[in-house]
Scaffold this motif. Sequence first.
Motif, PDB file in Angstrom:
ATOM      1  N   THR A 118      -5.648   4.866  -4.837  1.00 55.16           N
ATOM      2  CA  THR A 118      -4.322   4.373  -5.205  1.00 55.16           C
ATOM      3  C   THR A 118      -4.268   2.853  -5.332  1.00 55.16           C
ATOM      4  N   HIS A 119      -4.906   2.159  -4.400  1.00 57.39           N
ATOM      5  CA  HIS A 119      -4.905   0.692  -4.471  1.00 57.39           C
ATOM      6  C   HIS A 119      -6.316   0.165  -4.545  1.00 57.39           C
ATOM      7  N   PHE A 120      -7.091   0.795  -5.398  1.00 62.50           N
ATOM      8  CA  PHE A 120      -8.508   0.459  -5.493  1.00 62.50           C
ATOM      9  C   PHE A 120      -8.724  -1.038  -5.708  1.00 62.50           C
ATOM     10  N   ALA A 121      -7.904  -1.625  -6.570  1.00 57.96           N
ATOM     11  CA  ALA A 121      -8.141  -3.029  -6.953  1.00 57.96           C
ATOM     12  C   ALA A 121      -7.781  -3.998  -5.836  1.00 57.96           C
ATOM     13  N   SER A 122      -7.099  -3.498  -4.797  1.00 61.33           N
ATOM     14  CA  SER A 122      -6.776  -4.399  -3.695  1.00 61.33           C
ATOM     15  C   SER A 122      -7.952  -4.583  -2.753  1.00 61.33           C
TER      16      SER A 122
ATOM     17  N   GLN B 136       0.816  -1.209   0.000  1.00 61.57           N
ATOM     18  CA  GLN B 136       0.000   0.000   0.000  1.00 61.57           C
ATOM     19  C   GLN B 136       0.855   1.267   0.000  1.00 61.57           C
ATOM     20  N   GLN B 137       2.058   1.130   0.575  1.00 62.66           N
ATOM     21  CA  GLN B 137       2.913   2.323   0.632  1.00 62.66           C
ATOM     22  C   GLN B 137       3.450   2.692  -0.741  1.00 62.66           C
ATOM     23  N   ALA B 138       3.564   1.680  -1.623  1.00 68.40           N
ATOM     24  CA  ALA B 138       4.047   1.968  -2.975  1.00 68.40           C
ATOM     25  C   ALA B 138       3.020   2.804  -3.713  1.00 68.40           C
ATOM     26  N   GLY B 139       3.455   3.677  -4.596  1.00 70.38           N
ATOM     27  CA  GLY B 139       2.547   4.469  -5.397  1.00 70.38           C
ATOM     28  C   GLY B 139       2.054   3.667  -6.596  1.00 70.38           C
ATOM     29  N   ALA B 140       1.051   4.203  -7.249  1.00 69.58           N
ATOM     30  CA  ALA B 140       0.525   3.558  -8.451  1.00 69.58           C
ATOM     31  C   ALA B 140       1.444   3.875  -9.631  1.00 69.58           C
ATOM     32  N   VAL B 141       1.388   2.993 -10.602  1.00 72.01           N
ATOM     33  CA  VAL B 141       2.173   3.221 -11.813  1.00 72.01           C
ATOM     34  C   VAL B 141       1.453   4.255 -12.667  1.00 72.01           C
ATOM     35  N   LEU B 142       2.206   5.259 -13.114  1.00 68.87           N
ATOM     36  CA  LEU B 142       1.579   6.292 -13.931  1.00 68.87           C
ATOM     37  C   LEU B 142       1.463   5.783 -15.363  1.00 68.87           C
ATOM     38  N   PRO B 143       0.240   5.642 -15.896  1.00 69.22           N
ATOM     39  CA  PRO B 143       0.115   5.106 -17.266  1.00 69.22           C
ATOM     40  C   PRO B 143       0.673   6.111 -18.278  1.00 69.22           C
ATOM     41  N   VAL B 144       1.296   5.577 -19.274  1.00 71.92           N
ATOM     42  CA  VAL B 144       1.780   6.438 -20.351  1.00 71.92           C
ATOM     43  C   VAL B 144       1.056   6.063 -21.621  1.00 71.92           C
ATOM     44  N   GLU B 145       1.085   6.942 -22.597  1.00 72.97           N
ATOM     45  CA  GLU B 145       0.342   6.725 -23.830  1.00 72.97           C
ATOM     46  C   GLU B 145       0.728   5.376 -24.435  1.00 72.97           C
TER      47      GLU B 145
END
Lengths: 352, 706
Positions: free
Chosen positions: A291-295, A238-247
Amino acid sequence: MARSRPRLVRLGALVAVILLLGACSLISSEDQPLTTFEPAGPFAERIDSLFWPVFWIAVAVFVLVQGAILVIVFFYRDRDGSKEAKQLHGSPKLEIAWTIIPALILAGIAVPTTAAVFDLTECGSDAIEVQVTGHQWWFEYHYPDADITTANVMVIPAGQEVCARMTSDDVLHNFWIPALNGKRYLVPGQTTELRLQADQPGEYWGHCAEFCGLSHSLMRARVQALEPAEYEAWLAGQQAGAVLPVEGDPEYEGYQVYLNKQCIQCHTVRFEDDSASNIIAPEAFNGPELTHFASRNVFAGATLPGEGQSREDALKDWLADPPNTKPGSFMPDLALTEAEIDALIVWLESME
Amino acid sequence: MTATAERPATTIFRRPSSTKGLWSWITTVDHKRIGIMYGYAAFSFFIIGGLEALLLRIQLSQANGEFLTAGAYNALFTMHGTTMIFLFVMPASSALMNYLLPLLIGARDVAFPRLNALSWWIFFFGAIFLYSTFIFGTSMAPVGVDGIGGVDGNLAPGGGPGSFNFLADSPDGGWFGYQPNAGPLYSPGTAMDYWALGLQIIGLASLVSSVNFLVTVLNLRAKGMRLLRMPVFAWMTMITSFLLLFSLPIIAVALFMVTFDRQFGSLFFAANAGGDPILWQHLFWLFGHPEVYILILPAMGIVSEILPTFSRKPLFGYSAVVFAGAAIAFLGFGVWAHHMFASGITPVAQAAFGLATMTIAIPTGIKIFNWLGTMWMGRIRLHTPMLFAIGFVAMFTIGGLSGVTHAVVPSDWQQTDTYYIVAHFHYVIFGGAVFGLFGGLYYWFPKITGRLMNERLGKVHFWLMLLGFNLTFGPMHWLGLQGMVRRTWKYAPETGLEPWNLAVTVGAFIIALSIFIFMINWFTSRRRGRESGLDPWDARTIEWMAPNPTPEYNFAVPPVVTSLDHFWHLKYQEDVEGRAVRVADADEIVANIEHEQLNPSSPIHLPNPSYFPFFFALGLPLMFYGVIYHRTPWGKALILVGLVISLAAIIGWAMEPLEEPHGGDGEPADHELDDRVELIASSAEGGGGPEGRRAAPGGETESGDD
């Protein structure tokens, strides 16, 4: 009057059958995830062990009084040839007896009650702190040590005490996980404490118990108790950030919907690249951090997905028109297209 | 009454004289007619509150029910609770107290007859005011009013499946009105203002009648009717009046605070400005818990009349029952925080309030055991009133026992805010108060109509209601302990709560059927029931020495009381074994008294009707409408109009003549002390005028009581 007696007997028998059937099903609390009869930790067990003796005393008094009514009515009912009643005005001995005996029984109940109140109220010194904030109509959980924030599902380590320090963002709420402890208010402007502990890993259901407005009935909660090692892993994750999607990423479109369709105004997402994060100040109006919605296995105040509903269908329904599922929801109907909803779901479900 | 002589020239006011038609009801000050009006109003609201409950139960009969919208559901449970407590049980008790109190103590009317009419009309207009919220109320802030609106998305009651959404514009903060949810920020429309101000008006009515009943009991008892010779119902009326007198000011203050928060921007309960939402709960329950005893004590009094009559024995431990009632009332002021065990009050407070709550079980137990003792060794006749009285004892016991389980504070942390509590207080208020009230209606029906209600229908009513009641509220204990929270519009199918909820809904409809049967019985028996004669139940207390139906003057000759259960002792003596032996016939006793003591040359003096209670009360809702809309010019105008009407009525009240004069026996000074003179006029001596006062049994009745 004599003619009506068989009918009364039949009615009485009917009532008895219904009560008996009720008593049979009383034995089973299975498949009732909110039951108070399956305590799963020391605090709920303490309450449970206090409840049953009192319950059986109550049953004894119940049988005594109802039995006395039946016996008295049966024996002293006016029949042909009944003598006039003796004009008794009372009996000091009896009256003193039924004053003192209940007083003694109550004194007996009062002692363990008082002890339990003091034992159960204050959090232990080595308890893990979780800050709970009530919102109309969902619970937010902040872990101050790890500095993470989540919603709807409170994750705790099994076998350890958790101290919920609670307040409310708006109206009164009442946090209740029946298997772990009784309930406690969340009061705006005040902090209340509730001790929670689950002995075994598992999922425990909860509910907001204080009427808190339009969708009070849809403000629910879950507690997930994990093995301590799993819990540590969860914290780290949970402490890790989400991956920022790129194009070009499949999640990119959904992220764009989030940016451009107002979601970002209320929902925080912390990214690995912190410059992309939008941390919404606690005092501002905010929705659950994503941030961790899917968890989290449930969303929308822990009401979705409903029974027999797939997570994807539930998300589609929810995003299409939130107030339709949850009347009065602060999350408005944003008139998203189906394509936008699908894209959003892809992105949200990638954030584990 | 029959005014023929010329009126004093000093007054332009005259007292009304209609004895029939609408005006006679509007102007009446007769405690019996006022009681009847209270009764019909209360019963109407019972039907309305019951229909609201049925709608709620249809919604909950299935998991994820889609019958009502969330807004409609919240409005309906708010109005169901408010209606049943303030517009049904309280006025229904008031109806019986009004009708019976003077009869029970041998008086011709209450102490302040016009004040009595005033309290009824205040109640009437307050109830209409409260219910007008269904027409005028809103749950959204009016457009263009700044500073009090919440966030729109949150408050629009629409959305979601279900019907009856038009009801969503009604009070929806719960009958308990917890802050800040029911405050200006989260309930910005006018609906909760209607609720707060409506209760304010209705509370005023109860306050007025509490003073009236207290003075009546203390000053107007018949000769020889010492306090400890009073029927228990008269005692419970007195105790209830004390409770009202001391608890209503508290809720009045609290409701004014809410109104000021909502209308004038005070911040008593606004947490973000240093206010305290929990303060509201302290004030509300400091009133609210005595209120529970206000609801139940009259029923306890009724049952204490019925059980001895139908057991043909005196009440077992009369003084213990009376003092237990007083003890319950007294302790009732010290237990309010048991409604707040989950609110985070300190453990010391929780333990103290838990223990205080347990002590209430002791006097309650005394009452229950004494009622059992009354039936024990009796000669029990199971007529309908007796069935209801026994039903009361049985059902109230269950409510009392579940009450003890939540005096155990940690257990209450699990139980509070669940259906377990809903079950508990319905066993107390429905199983207790409502069963008692129905028993009282069957019992005293002859006093109102001169006829008896149909026994067969009465028994069907009782057994159906008992069955429906237990099927409705019994399973709720279980539902609550299985985690069903209160005030819940929906519950998830996974919770496993559905089967019992369906049973509960079926039970609710059985209750409705039983009430329907009662109504048929009532309206047919009123006209065609068997004539009751003077003493249909072979009763014990002096109200049965007045003819049935009760004439306007109650007693032709006010009784001179020589003992507890005076009437019984005129009829019966005891043989060597202590068994009752009849020595005289009821009709003969009364005929003899009238023959010996009735003095035809001294006419019975009764208070005159008056217009002014009605008009005084009429002004109040107008003022309160004005307060709700005080931001508009017409709102301000309404306040003024209401004020003028009420003030004019007060002046008229003060200035109107004591009576349409019939012979100048009123001294001028007495005109100023109008109500006091009426008090004298209706006192036990019955004579009227100043002589009545001098001969009034002040010394006789009041000595040796204390």
